[in-house]
Every structure is written in C-alpha cells, then in structure tokens.
Design a protein around this motif. Structure first.
Motif, PDB file in Angstrom:
ATOM      1  N   VAL A 164      30.059  42.419  34.552  1.00  0.00           N
ATOM      2  CA  VAL A 164      28.826  42.031  33.851  1.00  0.00           C
ATOM      3  C   VAL A 164      28.130  40.949  34.669  1.00  0.00           C
ATOM      4  CG1 VAL A 164      27.837  41.070  31.736  1.00  0.00           C
ATOM      5  CG2 VAL A 164      29.825  42.596  31.613  1.00  0.00           C
ATOM      6  N   TYR A 165      26.892  41.223  35.088  1.00  0.00           N
ATOM      7  CA  TYR A 165      26.121  40.263  35.878  1.00  0.00           C
ATOM      8  C   TYR A 165      25.210  39.470  34.958  1.00  0.00           C
ATOM      9  CZ  TYR A 165      27.866  42.760  39.915  1.00  0.00           C
ATOM     10  OH  TYR A 165      28.693  43.317  40.851  1.00  0.00           O
ATOM     11  N   LEU A 166      25.302  38.156  35.033  1.00  0.00           N
ATOM     12  CA  LEU A 166      24.529  37.256  34.180  1.00  0.00           C
ATOM     13  C   LEU A 166      23.635  36.376  35.048  1.00  0.00           C
ATOM     14  CD1 LEU A 166      27.547  36.203  31.938  1.00  0.00           C
ATOM     15  CD2 LEU A 166      25.718  37.792  31.309  1.00  0.00           C
ATOM     16  N   PRO A 167      22.590  35.789  34.438  1.00  0.00           N
ATOM     17  CA  PRO A 167      21.697  34.931  35.230  1.00  0.00           C
ATOM     18  C   PRO A 167      22.399  33.773  35.926  1.00  0.00           C
ATOM     19  CG  PRO A 167      20.676  35.465  33.128  1.00  0.00           C
ATOM     20  CD  PRO A 167      22.083  35.988  33.074  1.00  0.00           C
ATOM     21  N   ARG A 168      23.514  33.310  35.365  1.00  0.00           N
ATOM     22  CA  ARG A 168      24.220  32.176  35.968  1.00  0.00           C
ATOM     23  C   ARG A 168      25.606  32.562  36.460  1.00  0.00           C
ATOM     24  NH1 ARG A 168      22.587  27.100  32.062  1.00  0.00           N
ATOM     25  NH2 ARG A 168      20.796  26.445  33.267  1.00  0.00           N
ATOM     26  N   GLY A 169      25.782  33.766  36.890  1.00  0.00           N
ATOM     27  CA  GLY A 169      27.090  34.169  37.395  1.00  0.00           C
ATOM     28  C   GLY A 169      27.441  35.571  36.930  1.00  0.00           C
ATOM     29  N   LYS A 170      28.729  35.881  36.935  1.00  0.00           N
ATOM     30  CA  LYS A 170      29.162  37.210  36.523  1.00  0.00           C
ATOM     31  C   LYS A 170      30.557  37.150  35.926  1.00  0.00           C
ATOM     32  CE  LYS A 170      30.794  38.355  41.169  1.00  0.00           C
ATOM     33  NZ  LYS A 170      30.631  39.232  42.333  1.00  0.00           N
ATOM     34  N   LEU A 171      30.863  38.170  35.121  1.00  0.00           N
ATOM     35  CA  LEU A 171      32.195  38.345  34.558  1.00  0.00           C
ATOM     36  C   LEU A 171      32.801  39.548  35.259  1.00  0.00           C
ATOM     37  CD1 LEU A 171      31.256  37.951  30.781  1.00  0.00           C
ATOM     38  CD2 LEU A 171      32.164  36.197  32.313  1.00  0.00           C
ATOM     39  N   PRO A 172      33.682  39.328  36.248  1.00  0.00           N
ATOM     40  CA  PRO A 172      34.172  40.447  37.060  1.00  0.00           C
ATOM     41  C   PRO A 172      35.159  41.333  36.309  1.00  0.00           C
ATOM     42  CG  PRO A 172      35.249  38.418  37.712  1.00  0.00           C
ATOM     43  CD  PRO A 172      34.231  38.040  36.677  1.00  0.00           C
ATOM     44  N   MET A 173      35.089  42.635  36.584  1.00  0.00           N
ATOM     45  CA  MET A 173      36.051  43.571  35.999  1.00  0.00           C
ATOM     46  C   MET A 173      37.430  43.339  36.608  1.00  0.00           C
ATOM     47  SD  MET A 173      35.937  47.732  35.793  1.00  0.00           S
ATOM     48  CE  MET A 173      36.333  48.055  37.498  1.00  0.00           C
ATOM     49  N   LEU A 174      37.448  43.077  37.918  1.00  0.00           N
ATOM     50  CA  LEU A 174      38.699  42.818  38.640  1.00  0.00           C
ATOM     51  C   LEU A 174      38.650  41.421  39.239  1.00  0.00           C
ATOM     52  CD1 LEU A 174      39.004  46.244  40.494  1.00  0.00           C
ATOM     53  CD2 LEU A 174      40.239  45.524  38.445  1.00  0.00           C
ATOM     54  N   PRO A 175      39.798  40.822  39.532  1.00  0.00           N
ATOM     55  CA  PRO A 175      39.803  39.471  40.124  1.00  0.00           C
ATOM     56  C   PRO A 175      38.973  39.429  41.410  1.00  0.00           C
ATOM     57  CG  PRO A 175      42.024  40.127  39.491  1.00  0.00           C
ATOM     58  CD  PRO A 175      41.158  41.340  39.318  1.00  0.00           C
ATOM     59  N   SER A 176      38.277  38.330  41.629  1.00  0.00           N
ATOM     60  CA  SER A 176      37.403  38.211  42.796  1.00  0.00           C
ATOM     61  C   SER A 176      38.178  38.296  44.104  1.00  0.00           C
ATOM     62  CB  SER A 176      36.591  36.916  42.739  1.00  0.00           C
ATOM     63  OG  SER A 176      37.455  35.800  42.670  1.00  0.00           O
ATOM     64  N   ALA A 177      39.470  37.935  44.088  1.00  0.00           N
ATOM     65  CA  ALA A 177      40.290  38.063  45.301  1.00  0.00           C
ATOM     66  C   ALA A 177      40.367  39.519  45.750  1.00  0.00           C
ATOM     67  CB  ALA A 177      41.692  37.514  45.052  1.00  0.00           C
ATOM     68  N   LEU A 178      40.239  40.448  44.803  1.00  0.00           N
ATOM     69  CA  LEU A 178      40.191  41.868  45.141  1.00  0.00           C
ATOM     70  C   LEU A 178      38.762  42.325  45.364  1.00  0.00           C
ATOM     71  CD1 LEU A 178      42.775  43.580  42.745  1.00  0.00           C
ATOM     72  CD2 LEU A 178      42.910  43.364  45.215  1.00  0.00           C
ATOM     73  N   SER A 179      37.907  42.133  44.337  1.00  0.00           N
ATOM     74  CA  SER A 179      36.565  42.727  44.371  1.00  0.00           C
ATOM     75  C   SER A 179      35.679  42.145  45.466  1.00  0.00           C
ATOM     76  CB  SER A 179      35.882  42.552  43.010  1.00  0.00           C
ATOM     77  OG  SER A 179      35.776  41.184  42.670  1.00  0.00           O
ATOM     78  N   GLU A 180      35.923  40.897  45.868  1.00  0.00           N
ATOM     79  CA  GLU A 180      35.069  40.277  46.879  1.00  0.00           C
ATOM     80  C   GLU A 180      35.774  40.076  48.218  1.00  0.00           C
ATOM     81  OE1 GLU A 180      33.406  36.720  45.207  1.00  0.00           O
ATOM     82  OE2 GLU A 180      32.864  37.752  43.347  1.00  0.00           O
ATOM     83  N   ASP A 181      37.061  40.453  48.281  1.00  0.00           N
ATOM     84  CA  ASP A 181      37.804  40.228  49.523  1.00  0.00           C
ATOM     85  C   ASP A 181      38.624  41.458  49.896  1.00  0.00           C
ATOM     86  OD1 ASP A 181      39.002  39.129  51.752  1.00  0.00           O
ATOM     87  OD2 ASP A 181      40.364  37.827  50.627  1.00  0.00           O
ATOM     88  N   LYS A 182      39.840  41.577  49.411  1.00  0.00           N
ATOM     89  CA  LYS A 182      40.770  42.617  49.862  1.00  0.00           C
ATOM     90  C   LYS A 182      40.255  44.039  49.630  1.00  0.00           C
ATOM     91  CE  LYS A 182      44.070  39.897  51.290  1.00  0.00           C
ATOM     92  NZ  LYS A 182      44.319  39.766  52.717  1.00  0.00           N
ATOM     93  N   ALA A 183      39.541  44.265  48.522  1.00  0.00           N
ATOM     94  CA  ALA A 183      39.056  45.612  48.214  1.00  0.00           C
ATOM     95  C   ALA A 183      37.569  45.772  48.516  1.00  0.00           C
ATOM     96  CB  ALA A 183      39.324  45.951  46.739  1.00  0.00           C
ATOM     97  N   SER A 184      36.973  44.774  49.137  1.00  0.00           N
ATOM     98  CA  SER A 184      35.551  44.851  49.469  1.00  0.00           C
ATOM     99  C   SER A 184      35.376  45.516  50.835  1.00  0.00           C
ATOM    100  CB  SER A 184      34.947  43.445  49.496  1.00  0.00           C
ATOM    101  OG  SER A 184      33.587  43.493  49.835  1.00  0.00           O
ATOM    102  N   LEU A 185      34.364  46.371  50.948  1.00  0.00           N
ATOM    103  CA  LEU A 185      34.123  47.080  52.208  1.00  0.00           C
ATOM    104  C   LEU A 185      33.427  46.138  53.195  1.00  0.00           C
ATOM    105  CD1 LEU A 185      33.074  50.594  50.879  1.00  0.00           C
ATOM    106  CD2 LEU A 185      35.308  49.815  51.659  1.00  0.00           C
TER     107      LEU A 185
END
Length: 201
Positions: free
Chosen positions: A39-60
């Motif tokens: 969920v993307y909000l004006p002041r940030g987001k509520l990630p479905m998966l931990p950011s260590a995955l979604s923004e790093d290890k599992a990010s293309l």
C-alpha cells in the motif's frame, strides 16, 4: 527482454521469483498473504514483504543476478501469441530505466542496438494492443494520481498512463498474465481469473 527464435522475435517478461526466498506457508508467506499488496501512502508505504527482500535481495537491480519467473511469447504478424513458455530462470538486468528515460530512448533517432531493441519491443507491444482491441478488449485509461505530503504541504500531480514506455510495460504485463492464466487452465491449477464478456454490438 527481446530475443529471436526460428526467425521470429520473442518477448520475455521477467518477474522476481519470490518463492526462491520465501518458504511456502512460513511466517513471511503468511504475513504477505494477509497484506495482499504493498500500500503506497503520501508519507510512505506499507510493504507486502519486508523491505530487505522487496527493495534488495528480490529487487531486479541492474548488474546483479536474480532468480526469476520468465514468461516468453512470440507473436504472429497480427499480434496473436504463438510460442508460449514459462521458465524458472536467473536474469541480470542490463539497464534500469525510468519511464521518462525509456520514453526518450523510444523517440530517439540514429540509435544503438540497445535502443533499437527497446523500439522493436514497443512496436510489438502496439501490435499486441491492436490485436486485443480487434478481439474486443476495452481500454480504460486515465491519469495516475500521485499525492505527496511534505511537512504540512500537500502536492498532487497527474501522470499520463498512455506514454509509449507505460504502454509497453502495460502490454507486456497483460501478455504475461494471459500466459499464466492459460497455463493454469491447461494444467487445472487453482487460480483467480479476470475476464470480460464478449462485446455486444
């Protein structure tokens, strides 16, 4: 991606294979299932998966190998899919582009091999869109609304959804979803299907 097989261009759509990192029915899997989406909000987001995955290890990330689920399709001269394959793969993103950067490359003249391939992908995406429209697809496009809050200031902007780059990405995602749906149907796998009735006169 764009490749060639038997003299025909083959579109590849590559999506991170999160099952490589997340065991089925584990704690992260169950938490992601409860959230369902980021969920993307004006002041940030509520990630479905931990950011260590979604923004790093599992990010293309460009230049790094990543486990992926790859959907391949070649189109005939009308835009109808011919060869279709789904494969587990490892990919390395050659270059990461914003929509604005991709639009600039798509409109460039006297281009290199990379830009030429991007332009060919865009042409194939437009051929695919024309085929879908000829077969009853309904295109509902409107601007994307972006809201940002900084301190007490609220900024609202509209982003066009019909730029060449956004159209390219949209058509490729629709194609990958269709391939997945046909695969699940052929193998009687449980799945959620989205469809529309045939158009009336």
């Amino acid at each position: 991606s764009l490749s060639e097989e038997n003299g025909k261009p083959v579109i590849g759509v590559h999506i991170t294979d999160t099952s490589f990192f997340i065991p089925p029915d584990g704690e992260i899997d169950r938490a992601g299932l409860l959230r369902g989406t980021t969920v993307y909000l004006p002041r940030g987001k509520l990630p479905m998966l931990p950011s260590a995955l979604s923004e790093d290890k599992a990010s293309l990330v460009a230049g790094l190998d990543r486990p992926s689920l790859s959907f391949f399709a070649s189109l005939d001269e009308t835009g109808q899919p011919q060869l279709e394959r789904i494969r587990q793969s490892v990919i390395r993103v050659g270059r990461r582009l914003s929509y604005q950067e991709a639009d600039s490359l798509l409109s460039a003249a006297g281009t290199d091999a990379y830009t030429s391939a991007l332009q060919q992908l865009s042409s194939l995406a437009q051929l695919r869109k024309a085929w879908r429209l000829a077969n009853g697809a309904v295109i509902i496009e409107g601007p994307e609304i972006k809201v940002r809050v900084a301190d007490t200031d609220i900024h609202v902007s509209l982003l066009s959804n019909d730029s060449p780059a956004r159209s390219l990405v949209g058509e490729c995602m629709i194609l990958a979803n269709e391939i997945a749906a046909r695969y699940c149907h052929r193998h009687t796998l449980p799945a959620l299907y989205s469809a529309q009735p045939p158009p009336d006169e």
